[in-house]
Design an enzyme around this catalytic site. Structure first.
Site, PDB file in Angstrom:
ATOM      1  N   SER A  55      50.727  18.198  56.147  1.00 33.35           N
ATOM      2  CA  SER A  55      49.305  17.874  56.107  1.00 33.35           C
ATOM      3  C   SER A  55      48.697  18.146  57.475  1.00 33.35           C
ATOM      4  O   SER A  55      49.334  17.930  58.508  1.00 33.35           O
ATOM      5  CB  SER A  55      49.076  16.411  55.711  1.00 33.35           C
ATOM      6  OG  SER A  55      49.714  15.537  56.629  1.00 33.35           O
ATOM      7  N   HIS A  93      40.798  20.451  56.585  1.00 30.83           N
ATOM      8  CA  HIS A  93      41.966  19.739  56.067  1.00 30.83           C
ATOM      9  C   HIS A  93      42.812  20.700  55.244  1.00 30.83           C
ATOM     10  O   HIS A  93      42.290  21.526  54.496  1.00 30.83           O
ATOM     11  CB  HIS A  93      41.501  18.569  55.198  1.00 30.83           C
ATOM     12  CG  HIS A  93      42.516  18.116  54.186  1.00 30.83           C
ATOM     13  ND1 HIS A  93      42.480  18.533  52.869  1.00 30.83           N
ATOM     14  CD2 HIS A  93      43.584  17.291  54.293  1.00 30.83           C
ATOM     15  CE1 HIS A  93      43.487  17.978  52.207  1.00 30.83           C
ATOM     16  NE2 HIS A  93      44.173  17.231  53.040  1.00 30.83           N
ATOM     17  N   ASN A 104      46.670  20.500  52.951  1.00 32.20           N
ATOM     18  CA  ASN A 104      47.854  19.763  52.530  1.00 32.20           C
ATOM     19  C   ASN A 104      48.600  20.607  51.505  1.00 32.20           C
ATOM     20  O   ASN A 104      47.983  21.168  50.596  1.00 32.20           O
ATOM     21  CB  ASN A 104      47.476  18.407  51.915  1.00 32.20           C
ATOM     22  CG  ASN A 104      48.696  17.674  51.369  1.00 32.20           C
ATOM     23  OD1 ASN A 104      48.949  17.690  50.175  1.00 32.20           O
ATOM     24  ND2 ASN A 104      49.436  17.046  52.262  1.00 32.20           N
ATOM     25  N   VAL A 105      49.901  20.738  51.678  1.00 32.97           N
ATOM     26  CA  VAL A 105      50.761  21.341  50.655  1.00 32.97           C
ATOM     27  C   VAL A 105      51.968  20.430  50.487  1.00 32.97           C
ATOM     28  O   VAL A 105      52.528  19.936  51.474  1.00 32.97           O
ATOM     29  CB  VAL A 105      51.192  22.779  51.006  1.00 32.97           C
ATOM     30  CG1 VAL A 105      50.054  23.759  50.758  1.00 32.97           C
ATOM     31  CG2 VAL A 105      51.662  22.901  52.452  1.00 32.97           C
ATOM     32  N   ARG A 106      52.373  20.199  49.239  1.00 34.30           N
ATOM     33  CA  ARG A 106      53.388  19.177  48.988  1.00 34.30           C
ATOM     34  C   ARG A 106      54.212  19.506  47.744  1.00 34.30           C
ATOM     35  O   ARG A 106      53.795  20.279  46.878  1.00 34.30           O
ATOM     36  CB  ARG A 106      52.718  17.815  48.815  1.00 34.30           C
ATOM     37  CG  ARG A 106      51.670  17.788  47.717  1.00 34.30           C
ATOM     38  CD  ARG A 106      50.878  16.488  47.721  1.00 34.30           C
ATOM     39  NE  ARG A 106      49.865  16.472  46.662  1.00 34.30           N
ATOM     40  CZ  ARG A 106      48.625  16.928  46.799  1.00 34.30           C
ATOM     41  NH1 ARG A 106      48.231  17.423  47.962  1.00 34.30           N
ATOM     42  NH2 ARG A 106      47.771  16.878  45.801  1.00 34.30           N
ATOM     43  N   HIS A 157      35.710  31.107  51.378  1.00 31.64           N
ATOM     44  CA  HIS A 157      35.973  31.186  49.946  1.00 31.64           C
ATOM     45  C   HIS A 157      36.539  32.545  49.534  1.00 31.64           C
ATOM     46  O   HIS A 157      37.271  32.626  48.539  1.00 31.64           O
ATOM     47  CB  HIS A 157      34.700  30.858  49.161  1.00 31.64           C
ATOM     48  CG  HIS A 157      34.450  29.389  49.037  1.00 31.64           C
ATOM     49  ND1 HIS A 157      35.087  28.612  48.104  1.00 31.64           N
ATOM     50  CD2 HIS A 157      33.648  28.549  49.749  1.00 31.64           C
ATOM     51  CE1 HIS A 157      34.691  27.361  48.230  1.00 31.64           C
ATOM     52  NE2 HIS A 157      33.817  27.291  49.228  1.00 31.64           N
ATOM     53  N   HIS A 197      29.980   7.260  45.739  1.00 30.71           N
ATOM     54  CA  HIS A 197      28.997   6.263  46.178  1.00 30.71           C
ATOM     55  C   HIS A 197      27.879   6.883  47.006  1.00 30.71           C
ATOM     56  O   HIS A 197      26.855   6.237  47.244  1.00 30.71           O
ATOM     57  CB  HIS A 197      29.689   5.139  46.961  1.00 30.71           C
ATOM     58  CG  HIS A 197      30.361   5.596  48.223  1.00 30.71           C
ATOM     59  ND1 HIS A 197      31.531   6.308  48.222  1.00 30.71           N
ATOM     60  CD2 HIS A 197      30.018   5.433  49.529  1.00 30.71           C
ATOM     61  CE1 HIS A 197      31.893   6.565  49.476  1.00 30.71           C
ATOM     62  NE2 HIS A 197      30.987   6.052  50.289  1.00 30.71           N
ATOM     63  N   ARG A 220      54.684   6.003  57.646  1.00 28.36           N
ATOM     64  CA  ARG A 220      54.326   5.681  59.029  1.00 28.36           C
ATOM     65  C   ARG A 220      52.799   5.658  59.159  1.00 28.36           C
ATOM     66  O   ARG A 220      52.142   6.682  59.009  1.00 28.36           O
ATOM     67  CB  ARG A 220      54.929   6.708  59.980  1.00 28.36           C
ATOM     68  CG  ARG A 220      54.666   6.415  61.462  1.00 28.36           C
ATOM     69  CD  ARG A 220      55.447   7.420  62.309  1.00 28.36           C
ATOM     70  NE  ARG A 220      55.307   7.135  63.727  1.00 28.36           N
ATOM     71  CZ  ARG A 220      54.469   7.777  64.552  1.00 28.36           C
ATOM     72  NH1 ARG A 220      53.680   8.739  64.066  1.00 28.36           N
ATOM     73  NH2 ARG A 220      54.403   7.462  65.830  1.00 28.36           N
TER      74      ARG A 220
END
Length: 304
Positions: free
Chosen positions: A97, A111, A113-115, A150, A180, A265
């Site tokens: 991340s 940002h 993230n690869v998981r 893009h 919200h 953590r």
């Protein structure tokens, strides 16, 4: 090359560790001053990771690129909310991340993230899937930068099907949305989850394409905007809009919730938050200003 079932985790880990190394090297290069500090850590229930954080750079006020491989006996609620049939299974999760908070308001926050997840149950086949994506949060947007962003996202999707970019672009717009506030977090990108339908090798290939494609999407924007002059007004607006980043990460982000629920953590999980931020009651930008124009970008749009 076919990857044996027992070697899947090792193959993903090798890629993710290399991705973390490559990203840190590239970001240090574009910053030109700061270096990442690494903290290796272990998780009591199982696994650990290496957190790398850069602070007070020439370009990046703060940035983090984290690798983790953790495991446990029962999947946390954040991981089973979309797949309740997996509740109670043992699990392993690997990921990288990244969150970058530039100093110059004309350089966007971003940002990545690869998981990879595996969920196991005695007597049953392991369930595995990939997820991740990247998104861009500008404060003073340039349409040409957004189109570039893009375009890279679309092009990396092309080998995987003609509808992939549109699907994951739409998913990103829907996921990174502050209900919200009735606004998107930024101008989107790609978001995917539960990716396994095309088999392990092809799903892994897509995750790798997303991870490797991020630098091609982001670094040219940084190079183009990092020397743009700015003053106190732009800086104050940047700090105000960073508050929306905090709101999303603490209220909606599934990765943050998963990390906290799984006993990860805390310092590594919350490195995504900006180092400086401000909140202002009932803020309203001056009519006709660049800050007022920014609101036009906080709704999904077909940029290509």
């Amino acid at each position: 090359m076919q990857i044996a079932d027992a070697e899947r985790g090792a193959a993903v880990e090798a890629f993710l560790r290399g991705l973390q190394d490559r990203l840190c090297t590239a970001l240090e290069g574009v910053d030109g001053r700061a270096r990442f500090r690494e903290d290796a850590w272990q998780r009591a229930e199982g696994g650990g990771g290496r957190t790398r954080v850069l602070t007070d750079g020439a370009v990046f006020e703060q940035g983090g690129v984290n690798f983790s491989r953790v495991h446990g006996e029962r999947l946390p609620q954040a991981a089973t909310a979309q797949r309740p049939e997996l509740a109670g299974r043992a699990w392993t999760a690997l990921g990288v991340s990244l969150v970058l908070h530039p100093r110059n308001p004309y350089v966007p926050t971003t940002h990545l993230n690869v998981r990879y997840f595996e969920a196991r149950k005695e007597g049953a086949e392991p369930v595995w899937w990939f997820g991740g994506g990247f998104d861009l949060t500008p404060y003073y947007p340039f349409d040409e930068d957004i189109v570039h962003w893009h375009t890279v996202a679309r092009d990396l999707c092309v080998p995987f099907g003609g509808d992939v970019y549109a699907k994951y672009k739409r998913w990103c717009d829907e996921y990174f949305f502050l209900k919200h506030r009735n606004e998107t977090r930024g101008i989107g990108g790609l978001f995917f989850d539960d990716l396994n339908a095309d088999g392990f090798e092809r799903s892994f290939d897509f995750m790798r394409a997303a991870g490797d494609g991020f630098a091609n999407a982001y670094l040219p924007i940084v190079e183009k905007r990092k020397s743009t002059p700015f003053g106190e007004r732009e800086r104050e607006f940047q700090l105000y809009r960073r508050g929306r980043y905090v709101e999303f990460n603490l209220v909606y982000d599934r990765g943050t919730l998963f990390g906290l629920q799984s006993g990860g953590r805390t310092e590594s999980i919350l490195m995504s938050l900006p180092p400086r931020v401000r909140f202002e009651y009932a803020y309203a930008p001056a009519p006709g200003s660049a800050e007022a124009r920014f609101a036009e970008y906080l709704k999904p749009r077909d940029w290509l």
